[in-house]
Design a protein around this motif. Structure first.
Motif, short mmCIF file in Angstrom:
data_model
loop_
_atom_site.label_atom_id
_atom_site.label_comp_id
_atom_site.label_asym_id
_atom_site.label_seq_id
_atom_site.Cartn_x
_atom_site.Cartn_y
_atom_site.Cartn_z
N PRO A 68 21.20 -93.61 -8.09
CA PRO A 68 19.90 -93.19 -7.53
C PRO A 68 19.70 -93.50 -6.05
O PRO A 68 19.17 -92.64 -5.32
CB PRO A 68 18.90 -93.93 -8.43
CG PRO A 68 19.60 -94.02 -9.75
CD PRO A 68 21.04 -94.26 -9.41
N VAL A 116 21.58 -90.78 -4.03
CA VAL A 116 20.96 -89.46 -4.21
C VAL A 116 19.64 -89.38 -3.45
O VAL A 116 19.35 -88.39 -2.76
CB VAL A 116 20.75 -89.16 -5.70
CG1 VAL A 116 19.93 -87.88 -5.88
CG2 VAL A 116 22.09 -89.03 -6.41
N ALA A 117 18.83 -90.44 -3.54
CA ALA A 117 17.54 -90.44 -2.85
C ALA A 117 17.71 -90.39 -1.34
O ALA A 117 16.98 -89.66 -0.64
CB ALA A 117 16.74 -91.68 -3.25
N TYR A 163 25.20 -97.46 -14.12
CA TYR A 163 25.59 -96.64 -12.97
C TYR A 163 26.51 -95.48 -13.35
O TYR A 163 26.64 -94.53 -12.58
CB TYR A 163 26.22 -97.51 -11.89
CG TYR A 163 27.66 -97.92 -12.11
CD1 TYR A 163 28.69 -97.34 -11.39
CD2 TYR A 163 27.98 -98.92 -13.03
CE1 TYR A 163 30.01 -97.73 -11.57
CE2 TYR A 163 29.28 -99.32 -13.22
CZ TYR A 163 30.29 -98.72 -12.49
OH TYR A 163 31.59 -99.12 -12.68
N PRO A 170 24.88 -91.14 -14.74
CA PRO A 170 24.92 -89.83 -14.07
C PRO A 170 26.30 -89.17 -14.11
O PRO A 170 26.40 -87.94 -14.14
CB PRO A 170 24.51 -90.15 -12.62
CG PRO A 170 23.75 -91.43 -12.72
CD PRO A 170 24.42 -92.19 -13.82
#
Length: 283
Positions: free
Chosen positions: A129, A132-133, A245, A248
């Motif tokens: 995350p 990606v963010a 982790y 995804p």
């Protein structure tokens, strides 16, 4: 969908089995077979995941599974296995790295194209995350002038040197620069050795990129660190992977298998291997 795993010595195998079998995160998709025979490790994993099929060789998975995950710690073992499965029409996820040379990586990609079989390969760190963010945030920037990523990696690792852990750093950098998988051509590549560190610098598009491979023997097992800068801002992140982790990673592999997402671009598969090869072989 029956999934087979090769390279069960890797801790990632435990995560895949936990996510798919113990937690049932994707109903109808399970790890059902392991290669490597009836080793103590495999027997433990089989018990944890309710897995009945243990075969001696990766090739013995053929006919037993619908797709495979290749996750040997040494990436030099990945190409031969991947090509075998792809040539036989078995969808394949190759855990990082795809290969330990650009030539071998191209051979794997050609095998997938030749058979029309789904192939996926990427570092799990691409899709945690925080990465990606940050990649989403940077899409709104007009310019990205600098990207620096650092993390633990050793040129002397028994698992093909920098390819074992350093590829995480490279793939994070590439994800920030081109989350859509566009072709990235580095220029002015330089590699230098500093105390406890190998450092790769390059210009990619309009961005100065620096990847710092920090030797665990000197720095300890340091977290991954990101520093990015552009006209629209500056950002810094420290990434310590949690127990989920790899979630995804599983989601994206299944999306490729089911046709929900298109196959990865060739550039996305080859670029990380090309950059690590430059860093590993520098003299």
């Amino acid at each position: 969908m029956r999934i087979g795993i090769t390279g069960t010595e890797n801790s990632h195998a435990e995560h895949f089995i936990r996510i798919l079998n113990a937690e049932g995160a994707h109903p109808g998709v399970r790890v059902t077979a392991l290669s490597g025979g009836r080793s103590e490790r495999n027997l433990q994993l089989a018990e944890q995941g309710g897995i009945d099929v243990l075969v001696e060789r990766p090739q013995d998975l053929l006919g037993q599974v619908d797709a495979v995950i290749i996750t040997d710690r040494n990436g030099a073992l990945h190409p031969a296995q991947a090509i075998y499965f792809l040539d036989n029409g078995v969808p394949t996820f190759v855990d990082k790295p795809l290969a330990t040379s650009l030539e071998d990586a191209r051979r794997v990609v050609r095998a997938a194209a030749r058979s029309g079989t789904p192939l996926a390969s990427f570092s799990a760190m691409r899709f945690v995350p925080p990465v990606v963010a940050l990649a989403d945030e940077m899409r709104g920037w007009e310019t990205v002038s600098r990207v620096e990523v650092s993390g633990p990696a050793s040129v002397d690792s028994e698992h093909s040197g920098l390819f074992f852990y350093g590829i995480h750093c490279v793939e994070i950098a590439l994800q920030l620069l081109a989350p859509d998988g566009a072709m990235l051509i580095p220029a002015n590549v330089a590699v230098v050795d500093l105390p406890g560190e190998r450092r790769l610098t390059a210009n990619i598009a309009e961005t100065a990129v620096q990847v710092r491979f920090l030797s665990p023997d000197v720095h300890g097992h340091t977290p991954f660190r990101i520093d990015v800068q552009g006209e629209q801002g500056w950002a810094q992140r420290e990434i310590v992977p949690d127990s989920d982790y790899l979630v995804p990673t599983v989601e994206r592999f299944i999306a490729v298998l089911s046709g929900q997402t298109p196959p990865q671009r060739e550039a996305t598969l080859l670029a990380p291997v090309a950059l690590i090869e430059l860093a590993q072989n520098a003299r």
